[in-house]
Design a protein around this motif. Structure first.
Motif: not given
Length: 172
Positions: A16-34, A154-160
């Motif tokens: 449940x947490x993983x599926x709900x967190x997935x789009x948020x983590x992708x967004x975090x990785x993208x905005x931090x990279x960009x 990217x590290x935080x999102x990947x860890x989560x």
């Protein structure tokens, strides 16, 4: 990590947490990279996922309520680290929002997972930014030109996501 059977997080929590967190983590990785920024909206969205979904997947209620202490502790530590410029404010806030998702007995495993993923994401980022064809795909990404700073999102999102993924597959 001793193995999946040692995780205190349940497969239901991981799923449940993983599926709900997935789009948020992708967004975090993208905005931090960009942009080298983790937006407050992403931090708040992750917190809302925990508040709303956590009440349904963490039992007993006292365990759910104690998880908010995790947020407070990591927020305080993150604030101190931000004051001495050891981490960015967005990194500290996102780590605090991640903290309630982690069962207390799993903290040592998550720290090991974080350390491994920090090395993997740092090396991966440094290698990929050195490849002209990769840089050409996203030429305006700020993280490509940063000399000292690293997009820790990217590290935080990947860890989560890795922690929740391991919990989701459960023991076995």
């Amino acid at each position: 990590m001793d193995g999946l059977s040692t995780l205190a997080a349940t497969p239901l929590q991981g799923l449940v947490f993983g599926l709900l967190s997935l789009p948020i983590c992708i967004y975090v990785a993208y905005t931090d990279l960009s942009q080298m920024k983790i937006r407050n909206t992403a931090v708040l969205a992750l917190f809302v996922v925990f508040v709303v979904a956590g009440i349904f997947v963490i039992a007993p209620l006292v365990d759910y309520l104690w998880r908010f202490v995790h947020l407070a502790v990591i927020l305080a530590v993150g604030f101190l680290l931000t004051m001495i410029r050891a981490v960015g404010a967005g990194d500290a806030k996102f780590a605090a929002a991640m903290a309630p998702f982690i069962a207390l007995p799993d903290v040592p495993d998550v720290l090991i997972l974080f350390a491994i993923l920090l090395i993997v994401t740092w090396v991966g980022h440094r290698v990929l930014r050195a490849v002209p064809a990769v840089r050409a795909l996203a030429p305006d990404w700020r993280s490509w030109s940063e000399k000292k700073d690293f997009p820790m999102g990217i590290t935080l999102a990947a860890t989560h996501l890795a922690y929740l993924g391991l919990a989701a597959v459960g023991p076995g």
